[in-house]
Design a protein around this motif. Sequence first.
Motif, short mmCIF file in Angstrom:
data_model
loop_
_atom_site.label_atom_id
_atom_site.label_comp_id
_atom_site.label_asym_id
_atom_site.label_seq_id
_atom_site.Cartn_x
_atom_site.Cartn_y
_atom_site.Cartn_z
N SER A 178 -51.04 -13.36 19.47
CA SER A 178 -51.02 -12.86 17.91
C SER A 178 -49.87 -12.14 17.71
O SER A 178 -49.17 -11.36 18.59
N LEU A 179 -49.35 -12.28 16.32
CA LEU A 179 -47.87 -11.72 16.07
C LEU A 179 -48.22 -10.36 15.32
O LEU A 179 -49.00 -10.33 14.49
N ALA A 180 -47.61 -9.22 15.87
CA ALA A 180 -47.78 -8.00 15.48
C ALA A 180 -46.45 -7.58 14.63
O ALA A 180 -45.29 -7.76 15.08
N VAL A 181 -46.78 -7.22 13.40
CA VAL A 181 -45.59 -7.09 12.28
C VAL A 181 -45.65 -5.74 12.13
O VAL A 181 -46.69 -4.93 11.59
N GLN A 182 -44.59 -5.01 12.13
CA GLN A 182 -44.32 -3.57 11.83
C GLN A 182 -43.03 -2.99 11.23
O GLN A 182 -42.06 -3.52 11.58
N ARG A 237 -34.09 1.28 9.03
CA ARG A 237 -35.11 0.79 9.09
C ARG A 237 -35.40 -0.65 9.41
O ARG A 237 -34.43 -1.65 8.91
N TRP A 238 -36.14 -1.29 10.18
CA TRP A 238 -36.22 -2.24 10.96
C TRP A 238 -37.58 -2.92 10.72
O TRP A 238 -38.81 -2.22 10.74
N LEU A 239 -37.82 -4.41 10.39
CA LEU A 239 -38.82 -4.91 10.19
C LEU A 239 -39.01 -5.76 11.88
O LEU A 239 -38.04 -6.61 12.13
N THR A 240 -40.23 -5.43 12.47
CA THR A 240 -40.02 -6.14 14.03
C THR A 240 -41.33 -6.85 13.96
O THR A 240 -42.33 -6.44 13.21
N LEU A 241 -41.28 -7.85 14.89
CA LEU A 241 -42.30 -8.75 15.23
C LEU A 241 -42.63 -8.65 16.77
O LEU A 241 -41.53 -8.49 17.53
N ALA A 261 -34.39 -8.62 5.52
CA ALA A 261 -35.58 -8.90 5.99
C ALA A 261 -36.68 -9.75 4.63
O ALA A 261 -37.54 -10.52 5.21
N GLY A 262 -36.06 -9.60 3.70
CA GLY A 262 -36.92 -10.14 2.39
C GLY A 262 -37.24 -11.53 2.45
O GLY A 262 -38.27 -11.94 1.79
N SER A 263 -36.49 -12.44 3.02
CA SER A 263 -36.43 -13.92 3.06
C SER A 263 -37.42 -14.21 4.23
O SER A 263 -37.77 -15.57 4.26
N LEU A 264 -38.03 -13.42 5.03
CA LEU A 264 -38.74 -13.86 6.09
C LEU A 264 -40.14 -14.16 5.53
O LEU A 264 -40.67 -13.73 4.81
N ALA A 265 -40.82 -15.32 6.36
CA ALA A 265 -42.09 -15.48 6.04
C ALA A 265 -42.98 -14.44 6.20
O ALA A 265 -44.03 -14.12 5.45
N VAL A 266 -42.81 -13.59 7.34
CA VAL A 266 -43.66 -12.66 7.58
C VAL A 266 -43.63 -11.52 6.97
O VAL A 266 -44.52 -10.74 6.82
N ALA A 267 -42.42 -11.40 5.93
CA ALA A 267 -42.23 -10.28 4.94
C ALA A 267 -43.08 -10.41 3.80
O ALA A 267 -43.22 -9.50 2.90
N ARG A 268 -43.71 -11.64 3.55
CA ARG A 268 -44.36 -11.78 2.19
C ARG A 268 -45.68 -10.82 2.01
O ARG A 268 -46.27 -10.81 3.03
N GLY A 269 -45.49 -10.20 1.00
CA GLY A 269 -46.57 -9.13 0.72
C GLY A 269 -46.31 -7.64 1.17
O GLY A 269 -47.13 -6.96 1.11
N ILE A 270 -45.16 -7.69 1.93
CA ILE A 270 -44.74 -6.52 2.61
C ILE A 270 -43.92 -5.73 1.59
O ILE A 270 -42.57 -6.30 1.44
N ASP A 271 -44.06 -4.49 1.11
CA ASP A 271 -42.94 -3.66 0.38
C ASP A 271 -42.16 -2.97 1.45
O ASP A 271 -42.41 -2.15 2.25
N LEU A 272 -40.78 -3.73 1.61
CA LEU A 272 -39.97 -3.30 2.71
C LEU A 272 -39.33 -1.82 2.36
O LEU A 272 -38.66 -1.25 2.95
#
Length: 463
Positions: free
Chosen positions: A358-362, A371-375, A404-415
Amino acid sequence: MADRKLFAGHAIRRLRRQAGLTQAAMSDALAISPSYLNLVEKNQRPLSASLLVKLAETFDFDPRALAAGEPGGGESAIRRRLADPIFADLEIDRNEIEEWLAGAPGGAEAFARAYDRIGVGGGDAPGALTADPIGEVRREIERWRGHFADLDTMAETLADELRLGAGDLYGAISDRLRVKHQLTIRVLPVDVMPDLLRRTDLHARQLQLSETLDPASRTFAAAYQLAQIEARGEIEALAKGAGFADRQAERLYRRHLTSYFAAAVMMPYVRFLRACEATGYDLELLQRRFGAGFEQVAHRLTTLQRVGARGLPFFMVRIDRAGQASKRFSGASGAALAEAEGRCPLWRLHHAFDRPGSLAVQLVELEDGSRWLTLARSVSPQGRHYGAVPAEFAVGLGVAAEQAGSLAVARGIDLKREATPIGLGCRACMRGGCPQRSAPPAGRTLVMNDRERGVSALTFGGD
């Protein structure tokens, strides 16, 4: 990175001295004034694009030497070394580092070499010289920002040729090895190759692969063999050019370059980058589209730094359950998370083991405010069979939150929302009141109060 000013006075001065020219003679050859060249060499003026072109045309100058030749690997690399806890009380800021690199590039390079050679942050006795071939190789890779343009171009051409021959990449590589190099591929039972995944038997003219390898790993092994043969000259030139004093380091570097070429054949640069941008860097889709494994795709993402066609600057880390890192690539990200020796238990990289596959997004924030969006996802190495010792790793990827705004996993996440505050390991972290703290920061004294007990059992003073 695209709008970053390039200060490369040290490289220009070295080029001029190697050519045996005075500033007046070189400025005349470049059609610029001696005073302007003097400012460029002193890093008081950035290197313009037009001047870079003139240098390349007049002196047969390879612009990649600028990235590979920055003192100590450049500002971000020097900053990572100064993040060592032994320097914590000095509070050296970015401006001081920039001034140091501009005013005394030789001194910065000398500091970097001494730090790397002595192994200051590794827990060795002070002054004890340590041989660290893995560290040397990793630093050389980072000097190139993880991207080797010549290998990518050659691999892309080869991949196009293979596609013309067959739709199946593994089959096309097998045919090329057989027809052009008189090597056949033979898949052998695990009882014949109990401890090996791949072996080249030149006497039998065979590339022997273990039956335990999945399709992606078989393709990679075949491409690796092809790289050893067809990219040998380019790989050898890069390995010799690195100038390693340690033979093991050179061999490790050569292995990395060979793997790089193999991955570039499986995931050709332009096609892979287009797929990344079209899918929002969807890792599962990229795996299926290119017949690659999760870790192969993750590593490839850190290498997309071709001039004029750059991907997002990802970093990658691979750890085991004990938190030990076996792979670290910061690429063009400059991420301290990839370079730090320690890791924070609040980072979900460690949680990946709890949910295999499973992919953990944080969204995380470091002490410096970055600030970093990590998988993160767990992976199991190939070659496992019943009765063998199981192995498991967690692979972490990250990109700066503002990119990271263009990442599929970022959809729905307020960066821009509040992020999880993490550090670079307890010995390098100055955050107070952390319930997970296992040690005080290096250079800080414990404060003991028998009448109180805070959230953290380890409270420390300011110096």
